[in-house]
Enzyme design. Sequence first.
Site, short mmCIF file in Angstrom:
data_model
loop_
_atom_site.label_atom_id
_atom_site.label_comp_id
_atom_site.label_asym_id
_atom_site.label_seq_id
_atom_site.Cartn_x
_atom_site.Cartn_y
_atom_site.Cartn_z
CE LYS A 115 38.86 30.32 39.24
NZ LYS A 115 40.17 30.40 38.92
CE LYS A 196 37.34 36.13 38.54
NZ LYS A 196 38.08 36.46 37.32
CE LYS A 199 45.19 35.61 34.37
NZ LYS A 199 45.20 34.63 35.39
#
Length: 332
Positions: A115, A196, A199
Site C-alpha cells: 500500500k 490480489k 476494494k
Amino acid sequence: MNNEKKVILTGMQPTGFLHLGNFLGAANNWNKILDQYTCYFFIPNQHAITIPQVPANLRNATLNCVAQYIACGLDPNRCTIFVQSHIIGHTELTWVLSCLTPLGQLYRMHQFKDKSAKKENIYSGLLYYPVLMAADILLYNADFVPTGEDQRQHVELARDLAEKFNVTYSETFTIPSPLIETSGARIMSLKAPEHKMSKSDSDSNATIYITDEPKIIQKKIASAVTDSGDIIANDPKRPGIANLLNIYCAATGISMEEAEEKFSTYRSYAPFKKELADVLITLLEPVQEKYKSIKDDKEYLQSVIRKGTEMVQPIAYRTLSKVYRKVGFLDK
Ligand code: ATP
Ligand code: MG
C-alpha cells in the site's frame, strides 16, 4: 470443562463495495459459524482512514457495509455487528500494544509494502494498521479470526503481541488463530492477476463487486485477462486462467482436481468463462436481493449497530481496565 463458546472476530473495511475476494475468502462462510461461536463482526472505519477517504463517502460506506454484512448472511439476532469508532478501547489498546511492537516488524508487513509502494506521502497510520488490528482482536479475546490470506501476517503479529504482553505483565490475552479457507483465500485481480483483488483498486473492471448486475459480471469475466493458451488448468505460469479456475472452485465448493477434470475437454476459454459467470450470478443473486431490500432502511441499520455497541462496549472496557491496571496506570 469449559462450555463457553469460542469467540470469533472479523471485519471488512468500508472502503468500497465488498468484492468476490471478500465474499469467497470470508463472508460466504460467515453464516455457517454463527451458532457455533460467539461472533463479533465489526466495521473497521478507523482502519479505512489509513488511506485518504472522502468523509461523506466513508460515512455512507460504513452504514452500507452493515447492509452488505446482513446481505451476506449475517443475522443480527445471532451475532453482534458494530462500528469500530463507536467503541472506546480500540485506539487506547493500540497505544499500549504499540509500546511493545518493534518498528522493524511493522516495516516488514506485506500490506504496508504494497500500500505504500509508489506513494509520495506515507503516513504513520498505515504503518500502525496491524497494531490497531491486533487491538481489535485482543480487546475481545478472540480465539479465531476468519480472514483472507493477505491478513495472515497481521494475525501473526496479534499473536506475538498477545504473547509478549502476557509474558511481560502476566496472563491477560487469549492467543488468537487465523481461520483461512483453503480455496477463496486469495482471489486475484481480473486485470492484473499477480495482484490480489481489492476494494480500493482504481480499475473497477479488475474487481467483481457483490452488487454487480448479471450483465456486468458477464462482461467482467469475459474481459478478464488470460493468455493465448486454451487449456483450463491451475498453472502458476498462467495466473489469469488459474485465478478464474480458483474462483470457480471457491464458488462451487469443488476441488481444483475436480475442476481441472471437468474442463479438461474444453479447447477454448470462452465457454468456461461463460459457465463461471453463470455460477457467480446464481451465487450472488440471493445476496443482491437481500441487499436491495434493506440498503435504504437507515433506521434499521442504525438500530443494528446501536445494539452492537451496547453489547460490546462493556467487554472492551473490561479488557482495557485490566490492561491499564497491569501496565501500572493509576486508577481514576
Ligand atoms: P482494501 O483494498 O481497502 O484493503 P480489501 O479488498 O483488501 O480492501 P479488506 O477490507 O482489507 O478488503 O479485507 C476484508 C477481508 O477480506 C479480510 O479478511 C481480507 O483478508 C479478505 N480479502 C481481501 N481481499 C481478498 C482477496 N483478494 N481474496 C480473498 N480474501 C480477501
Ligand atoms: Mg485490504
